[in-house]
Design a protein around this motif. Structure first.
Motif, short mmCIF file in Angstrom:
data_model
loop_
_atom_site.label_atom_id
_atom_site.label_comp_id
_atom_site.label_asym_id
_atom_site.label_seq_id
_atom_site.Cartn_x
_atom_site.Cartn_y
_atom_site.Cartn_z
N GLN A 88 20.97 -32.63 27.64
CA GLN A 88 20.98 -31.16 27.66
C GLN A 88 22.35 -30.65 28.13
N HIS A 89 22.86 -31.24 29.21
CA HIS A 89 24.25 -31.00 29.61
C HIS A 89 25.05 -32.24 29.23
N TYR A 90 26.23 -32.00 28.64
CA TYR A 90 26.98 -33.10 28.02
C TYR A 90 28.46 -33.06 28.33
N VAL A 99 14.14 -27.52 34.53
CA VAL A 99 14.95 -27.22 33.34
C VAL A 99 14.15 -27.56 32.07
N ASN A 100 14.72 -27.22 30.92
CA ASN A 100 13.98 -27.47 29.68
C ASN A 100 13.66 -28.95 29.49
N SER A 101 14.55 -29.84 29.93
CA SER A 101 14.28 -31.27 29.81
C SER A 101 13.03 -31.67 30.59
N PRO A 107 13.20 -18.39 32.43
CA PRO A 107 12.72 -19.55 31.68
C PRO A 107 12.26 -20.68 32.60
N GLU A 108 12.93 -20.82 33.75
CA GLU A 108 12.57 -21.92 34.66
C GLU A 108 11.16 -21.74 35.23
N GLU A 109 10.71 -20.48 35.39
CA GLU A 109 9.38 -20.25 35.96
C GLU A 109 8.31 -20.77 35.00
C1 UD1 Z 1 20.34 -24.93 32.61
C2 UD1 Z 1 18.95 -24.72 33.21
C3 UD1 Z 1 19.07 -23.94 34.50
C4 UD1 Z 1 20.07 -24.56 35.44
C5 UD1 Z 1 21.39 -24.73 34.73
C6 UD1 Z 1 22.44 -25.35 35.59
C7 UD1 Z 1 17.13 -24.47 31.57
C8 UD1 Z 1 16.17 -23.50 31.02
N1 UD1 Z 1 18.09 -23.93 32.34
O1 UD1 Z 1 20.83 -23.66 32.24
O2 UD1 Z 1 17.81 -23.90 35.13
O3 UD1 Z 1 20.23 -23.75 36.58
O4 UD1 Z 1 21.17 -25.54 33.57
O5 UD1 Z 1 23.67 -25.40 34.93
O6 UD1 Z 1 17.00 -25.65 31.36
N2 UD1 Z 1 27.04 -25.69 27.87
C9 UD1 Z 1 28.25 -26.32 27.76
N3 UD1 Z 1 28.33 -27.61 28.19
C10 UD1 Z 1 27.28 -28.29 28.70
C11 UD1 Z 1 26.04 -27.62 28.78
C12 UD1 Z 1 25.94 -26.33 28.37
O7 UD1 Z 1 29.22 -25.75 27.31
O8 UD1 Z 1 27.43 -29.46 29.07
C13 UD1 Z 1 26.94 -24.27 27.44
C14 UD1 Z 1 26.47 -24.13 26.01
O9 UD1 Z 1 27.11 -23.04 25.47
C15 UD1 Z 1 25.00 -23.82 26.18
C16 UD1 Z 1 24.98 -23.03 27.47
O10 UD1 Z 1 26.01 -23.61 28.26
O11 UD1 Z 1 24.46 -23.13 25.12
C17 UD1 Z 1 23.67 -23.07 28.18
O12 UD1 Z 1 23.26 -24.43 28.43
P1 UD1 Z 1 21.70 -24.75 28.63
O13 UD1 Z 1 21.50 -26.16 28.98
O14 UD1 Z 1 20.93 -24.20 27.48
O15 UD1 Z 1 21.29 -23.84 29.86
P2 UD1 Z 1 22.04 -23.51 31.24
O16 UD1 Z 1 22.41 -22.08 31.25
O17 UD1 Z 1 23.11 -24.51 31.56
#
Ligand code: UD1
Length: 365
Positions: free
Chosen positions: A39-41, A98-100, A130-132
């Motif tokens: 999800q984060h990369y 988180v979504n994961s 969304p987290e709730e």
């Molecule tokens: C997610 C979690 C949130 C947490 C946060 C911490 C959900 C619903 N939300 O939110 O609870 O507090 O992580 O950071 O799971 N992006 C990047 N690089 C990355 C990851 C994300 O550029 O490695 C950018 C992308 O544009 C992406 C946006 O961040 O669309 C949002 O990422 P996403 O994982 O959807 O949600 P967060 O806002 O990071």
């Protein structure tokens, strides 16, 4: 030997929670594997945490990346199901909200794999978050729930979760904080010298604060006002940066006293937080970390799922309200803000309690 537990991480706040759990599992003989959903990369949002916290390399990376909530959740579910088919674990362990977390829990529950949720029972009672939704649903399909504060147990009871499934273990994220505090990178290094007038650490990424243009603009104006009193050190989340650019507000991030940083590593962020005059944030984790460190925290939200940080810690809720934020800051600058105390079981031993309880639970199955 077969895998007993599959542990899942996906997004940044998961990494500091899983680190002590994996270590405690190794110590107490729980056979675990780690899956990263991807999800984060970005290296700064993911790899750096594995390196600094000594988390074992994930056995599997699903590499799902970013998308809408529905697509991201669906992609994680689709990619995760075959992992369970191959590994056939006894249980799945997920952390946080988180979504994961919900995606993998849902796959496991439907396949009859038991679900363990660490950091269960926290409620903001705000379904616009969304987290709730992720918290409520994950708890409903969990077999074993570990909580970080006593209010969480009462929340779960109200939702009909059987008391014998719930264990008060304490806060694994604070295990990580205690384990690494001595290695925190001093703010003077990260900032190449601490500003003489002190500094505020700011983090901001919640959809409720950054997706609405008027709210986001008002918050940035407020931060520009804060910057007249203290340097504003702002490690900016990628979504916040992208949104500021989209709304044409990038210049507000570059005003005098604003010090924008890229996302920081764990040890850098810990040092910045420890040495700050005040933290302004909408993060869940920072509300707890500031309480553990005794640093005043202004939470830019109208509610919190972590009420103990208000009742016992250093946290104050202001929402995005400019007058409240500036008043709270004035109080903190005048008298140092709330002193707070360390909540029960935020003692660095939470992961050990979880591993011991799990070992006994697995042996009894
Ligand atoms: C997610 C979690 C949130 C947490 C946060 C911490 C959900 C619903 N939300 O939110 O609870 O507090 O992580 O950071 O799971 N992006 C990047 N690089 C990355 C990851 C994300 O550029 O490695 C950018 C992308 O544009 C992406 C946006 O961040 O669309 C949002 O990422 P996403 O994982 O959807 O949600 P967060 O806002 O990071």
């Amino acid at each position: 030997m077969n895998t007993e537990i599959i542990c899942v991480v996906g997004a940044r706040p998961n990494f500091m929670k899983i680190a002590p759990i994996m270590a405690a599992f190794a110590k107490h003989g729980v056979r675990a594997k780690l899956v990263h959903t991807g999800q984060h990369y970005d290296p700064a949002m993911s790899d750096s945490f594995f390196e600094q916290l000594g988390i074992p390399r994930p056995d599997v990376n699903l590499e799902v990346g970013s998308a809408t909530h529905a697509v991201q959740t669906a992609e994680i579910m689709r990619a995760f199901e075959p992992v369970l088919d191959v590994e056939q674990p006894v249980a799945l362990l997920v952390v946080g909200d988180v979504n994961s977390t919900i995606a993998c829990a849902l796959v496991a529950a439907k396949k009859g794999v038991k679900v363990i949720h660490v950091e269960a029972g926290l409620r903001s009672y705000d379904r616009a978050m969304p987290e709730e939704i992720n918290r409520v649903l994950t708890d409903q399909i969990s077999d074993l729930l570990f909580t970080t504060e006593r209010a969480a147990q009462a929340n779960l009871e109200r939702e009909g979760v059987a008391a014998e499934r719930v264990h008060f273990a304490g806060n694994v994220m604070i295990d990580t904080l205690r384990a690494h505090l001595a290695r925190a990178v001093p703010a003077s290094e990260t900032l190449a010298g601490v500003p003489t007038r002190g500094y505020a650490v700011v983090t901001l990424h919640r959809p409720s604060n950054v997706d609405d243009e008027a709210t986001f603009r008002s918050l940035l104006e407020t931060l520009n006002q804060v910057a007249e009193k203290l340097d504003v050190v702002f490690p900016i989340h990628p979504r916040t940066k992208a949104t500021a650019e989209r709304f044409g507000m990038a210049d507000m991030l570059a005003r005098p006293g604003m010090r924008l940083l890229p996302p920081q590593g764990y040890l850098e962020m810990l040092g910045l937080t420890r040495d700050a005059t005040v933290v302004l944030t909408d993060s869940g984790g920072l509300q707890e970390e500031t309480t553990a460190l005794g640093v005043p925290c202004i939470t830019l939200r109208d509610n919190t799922e972590r009420p103990i940080t208000i009742a016992e810690g250093t946290n104050t809720l202001t929402g995005p309200n400019r007058e409240k934020i500036l008043q709270c800051l004035t109080d903190i600058l005048a008298n140092g803000g709330k002193r707070g105390r360390i909540p029960e079981f935020w003692d660095g031993q939470a992961a050990d309690r979880i591993a011991l309880a799990l070992r006994a639970w697995l042996d009894a199955l």
